[in-house]
Write a protein that holds these residues in place. Structure first.
Motif, PDB file in Angstrom:
ATOM      1  N   ALA A  82      24.256   8.203  48.733  1.00 44.66           N
ATOM      2  CA  ALA A  82      24.742   8.020  47.363  1.00 44.66           C
ATOM      3  C   ALA A  82      25.873   6.991  47.391  1.00 44.66           C
ATOM      4  N   ARG A 140      25.202  -9.358  53.200  1.00 46.96           N
ATOM      5  CA  ARG A 140      26.331  -8.592  52.654  1.00 46.96           C
ATOM      6  C   ARG A 140      26.772  -7.471  53.588  1.00 46.96           C
ATOM      7  N   LYS A 141      25.787  -6.847  54.221  1.00 47.57           N
ATOM      8  CA  LYS A 141      26.114  -5.689  55.062  1.00 47.57           C
ATOM      9  C   LYS A 141      26.428  -6.089  56.506  1.00 47.57           C
ATOM     10  N   ASP A 168      30.506   2.918  53.021  1.00 47.32           N
ATOM     11  CA  ASP A 168      29.203   2.316  53.335  1.00 47.32           C
ATOM     12  C   ASP A 168      29.004   2.439  54.850  1.00 47.32           C
ATOM     13  N   CYS A 217      19.717   2.944  59.783  1.00 48.64           N
ATOM     14  CA  CYS A 217      20.219   3.643  58.586  1.00 48.64           C
ATOM     15  C   CYS A 217      19.114   3.717  57.543  1.00 48.64           C
ATOM     16  N   GLU A 246      13.699  -1.632  47.061  1.00 48.68           N
ATOM     17  CA  GLU A 246      13.745  -2.622  45.982  1.00 48.68           C
ATOM     18  C   GLU A 246      12.487  -2.505  45.112  1.00 48.68           C
TER      19      GLU A 246
HETATM   20  N1  CTP Z   1      23.904   2.695  53.094  1.00 49.66           N
HETATM   21  C1  CTP Z   1      24.870   3.329  53.835  1.00 49.66           C
HETATM   22  N2  CTP Z   1      25.963   3.868  53.233  1.00 49.66           N
HETATM   23  C2  CTP Z   1      26.122   3.777  51.899  1.00 49.66           C
HETATM   24  C3  CTP Z   1      25.140   3.135  51.127  1.00 49.66           C
HETATM   25  C4  CTP Z   1      24.041   2.612  51.768  1.00 49.66           C
HETATM   26  O1  CTP Z   1      24.714   3.420  55.060  1.00 49.66           O
HETATM   27  N3  CTP Z   1      27.183   4.301  51.324  1.00 49.66           N
HETATM   28  C5  CTP Z   1      22.737   2.095  53.778  1.00 49.66           C
HETATM   29  C6  CTP Z   1      21.436   2.798  53.562  1.00 49.66           C
HETATM   30  O2  CTP Z   1      21.181   3.768  54.555  1.00 49.66           O
HETATM   31  C7  CTP Z   1      20.466   1.639  53.655  1.00 49.66           C
HETATM   32  C8  CTP Z   1      21.214   0.507  53.038  1.00 49.66           C
HETATM   33  O3  CTP Z   1      22.578   0.806  53.244  1.00 49.66           O
HETATM   34  O4  CTP Z   1      20.216   1.291  54.996  1.00 49.66           O
HETATM   35  C9  CTP Z   1      20.954   0.403  51.569  1.00 49.66           C
HETATM   36  O5  CTP Z   1      21.932  -0.368  50.989  1.00 49.66           O
HETATM   37  P1  CTP Z   1      22.448  -0.172  49.482  1.00 49.66           P
HETATM   38  O6  CTP Z   1      23.423  -1.229  49.212  1.00 49.66           O
HETATM   39  O7  CTP Z   1      22.868   1.199  49.207  1.00 49.66           O
HETATM   40  O8  CTP Z   1      21.121  -0.365  48.788  1.00 49.66           O
HETATM   41  P2  CTP Z   1      20.903  -0.161  47.329  1.00 49.66           P
HETATM   42  O9  CTP Z   1      21.458   1.120  46.797  1.00 49.66           O
HETATM   43  O10 CTP Z   1      19.449  -0.381  47.195  1.00 49.66           O
HETATM   44  O11 CTP Z   1      21.815  -1.342  46.809  1.00 49.66           O
HETATM   45  P3  CTP Z   1      21.740  -2.033  45.423  1.00 49.66           P
HETATM   46  O12 CTP Z   1      22.092  -0.954  44.460  1.00 49.66           O
HETATM   47  O13 CTP Z   1      22.738  -3.113  45.519  1.00 49.66           O
HETATM   48  O14 CTP Z   1      20.344  -2.520  45.342  1.00 49.66           O
END
Ligand code: CTP
Length: 403
Positions: free
Chosen positions: A278, A343-344, A307, A273, A329
Motif C-alpha cells: 500500500a 525512479r526506483k 518504499d 519485490c 500497469e
Molecule cells: N513497492 C514497495 N514499497 C512500496 C510501494 C511499492 O516495495 N511502498 C514495490 C512493489 O513491490 C513493486 C513496485 O514497488 O515492486 C511497484 O511500484 P509502485 O510505485 O508502487 O507501483 P504503482 O503503485 O503501480 O505505482 P504508480 O501508482 O506510480 O503506478
C-alpha cells in the motif's frame, strides 16, 4: 539412481518426526545411497537402533564412548567416510549444540569433527522455531555453510499450528539429490528475499485499507527460486496460500512490518519485490473501533508508506546484487515501467499487464500473467502464460543473472 556411490550419514535427533527418518533412509537407499545412521539419545526415545540397523543393513551408532565403535570405526572416521552428513530431524537442541560447537555426545562430536558438507532438516514446535535463540542459531549455522531444508508449516504433533514441521521425505530426498547435482541447483548458496501479497493498513482495530493482490505470483516465484536451490525468505502480506516447499515464510500485515521484515532478512543476493505494498497508510490507527453514531464520518488523513523496493535499490551498504521490482500497469505498460525502473533505481522491472484482455488474462488475482521484463539492455515481452510459468522462467533468468 542419482545417489549411487554416495554415502549419507543420517543423524536422527530426538523429536516425534524421528520415525520419518526411517522412511527417509529407505527412500535414500532407493536412489542408490548407502545410509549409515547415528541415533541421539533423544532419538532413541522415539525409534530404536534395531529399526535403524534393520532398515539400512548397517550398524546404527549411538554411543560416543562405545569402545567397539571406537576400535572399529571411530567418530572421526564415521564422519569422514560420508559424502554428506544429514541431520533429520534436526531439533532445536541439536542445532544449538552445532551453533555453539559443543561435542558432548556422538552426534554433536561427529558434527564437529566432520570435514564433509552438512545439511539439516529442522523439526520442532512453532514457538521454538520462532524463538530468537533458534533464529540466531540458524543464522550461525548458515554462516558456517550448513545447508538447510526448510521445515513445512501446518498442524504440528504438539497440536499447535505453524512452521516447524519436518520437511516431507520426498522434499528431503530431492534436496539431497539436488545437492549432488549442482546443475539442477544453480541458485544453491544464494539467499533471495521475495515480498508478496497485499499489505493491510489499519484504520481502527477492525477496519483496514487493502488491495486485491492474491500473492500467487510472488509465492510462485518464491517456490521456483527454492526449486533452483536458493534459500528463500518470503515476506508475505495477508494471503490465503500455502507456503511453497523449501521456503521460509515471514507473515506480516502492514507496509511498515514488511519493510522491517525485509531489513531483518538481509543480507541477500537478490530481492524480488512482488508485493502490492500500500502506498499510503492512515495517519495513526484509532485505538478503539470508530463508532459512526459517535464519531460520524471519519476524516482519514493518509501518510506515505516507506518504499521497500526503492530503499533496497538505494542501499549504500549491503545492496542485493539484483533488485527486481514489479509494476502493475493498465496502459502504456512499457513506458510507465521504464520510468518506474529509473525512479526506483532497481535493476529490473517486471511489468504486468493488469488490463482486462478478451481472455481475461492479466486481471489482478487471476491465473495468468502477461509480463514485460525491463532491464538495462532493453525490453523483453513474454506471451501470456500461467503465473507458475512466469515464475519458472523468471527464476531461471535470475539464476543466470546471479551466476
Ligand atoms: N513497492 C514497495 N514499497 C512500496 C510501494 C511499492 O516495495 N511502498 C514495490 C512493489 O513491490 C513493486 C513496485 O514497488 O515492486 C511497484 O511500484 P509502485 O510505485 O508502487 O507501483 P504503482 O503503485 O503501480 O505505482 P504508480 O501508482 O506510480 O503506478
Amino acid at each position: 539412481m542419482s545417489l549411487t556411490d554416495k554415502t549419507i550419514l543420517l543423524i536422527i535427533g530426538g523429536g516425534v518426526a524421528a520415525y520419518k527418518a526411517l522412511e527417509l533412509s529407505r527412500r535414500l537407499m532407493d536412489k542408490g545411497a548407502r545410509v549409515r545412521t547415528v541415533l541421539t539419545k533423544g532419538g532413541a526415545e522415539f525409534i530404536t537402533p534395531l529399526s535403524c540397523a534393520s532398515l539400512t543393513g548397517e550398524q546404527c551408532f549411538t554411543e560416543l564412548f562405545d569402545l567397539k565403535d571406537e576400535a572399529e570405526m571411530g567418530h572421526i572416521r564415521l564422519s569422514r567416510e560420508a559424502d554428506l552428513v544429514l541431520v533429520a530431524p534436526a531439533t532445536a537442541d541439536l542445532m544449538a549444540k552445532m551453533a555453539a560447537g559443543l561435542a558432548n555426545d556422538l552426534a554433536s562430536t561427529v558434527l564437529l569433527a566432520t570435514d564433509k558438507p552438512v545439511m539439516v532438516a529442522p523439526a520442532m514446535n512453532a514457538e521454538m522455531w520462532a524463538h530468537p535463540a533458534t533464529q540466531r542459531n540458524l543464522k550461525t549455522l548458515e554462516a558456517d555453510g550448513i545447508h538447510r531444508i526448510e521445515p513445512g508449516s501446518g498442524m504440528l504433533a504438539c497440536g499447535e499450528f505453524g512452521p516447524g514441521r519436518l520437511a516431507e521425505v520426498p522434499d528431503i530426498v530431492a534436496a539431497v539429490e539436488g545437492f549432488f547435482s549442482p546443475h539442477a541447483r544453480p541458485l544453491a548458496g544464494k539467499h533471495i528475499v521475495v515480498t508478496a501479497g497485499p499489505t493491510y493498513e489499519a484504520i481502527d482495530p477492525v477496519r483496514y485499507i487493502a488491495n486485491r493482490s492474491s500473492g500467487r505470483q510472488g509465492f510462485a516465484i518464491a517456490g521456483a527460486l527454492a526449486g533452483l536451490g536458493a534459500r528463500v525468505s518470503l515476506i508475505a502480506g495477508p494471503v490465503a496460500l500455502d507456503t511453497p516447499p523449501g521456503v521460509e515464510r515471514i507473515d506480516v500485515e502492514s507496509a511498515r512490518d514488511m519493510a522491517a521484515a525485509v531489513d531483518a532478512a538481509l543480507p541477500a543476493d537478490a530481492a524480488i519485490c512482488v508485493a502490492a505494498v500500500a502506498d499510503w497508510r492512515t495517519d495513526g490507527c484509532a485505538e478503539k473501533k470508530l463508532k459512526k453514531s459517535v464519531d460520524g464520518l471519519p476524516n482519514l488523513t493518509l501518510t506515505e508508506n516507506p518504499d521497500i523496493l526503492k530503499g533496497l535499490a538505494g542501499r549504500k551498504d549491503g545492496r542485493p546484487t539484483l533488485v527486481v521490482g514489479f509494476a502493475a500497469e493498465t496502459n502504456d505498460i512499457v513506458d510507465h515501467a521504464t520510468a518506474k525502473r529509473a525512479r526506483k533505481g532497481c535493476d529490473w522491472i517486471v511489468a504486468n499487464d493488469v488490463s482486462v484482455g478478451d481472455d481475461g488474462a492479466g486481471v489482478m488475482g487471476g491465473d495468468d500473467n502477461r509480463v514485460h521484463i525491463i532491464t538495462d539492455t532493453g525490453v523483453e515481452s513474454w506471451e501470456a502464460m500461467l503465473k507458475t510459468q512466469v515464475a519458472g522462467r523468471l527464476a531461471a533468468r535470475i539464476a543466470e543473472a546471479l551466476a
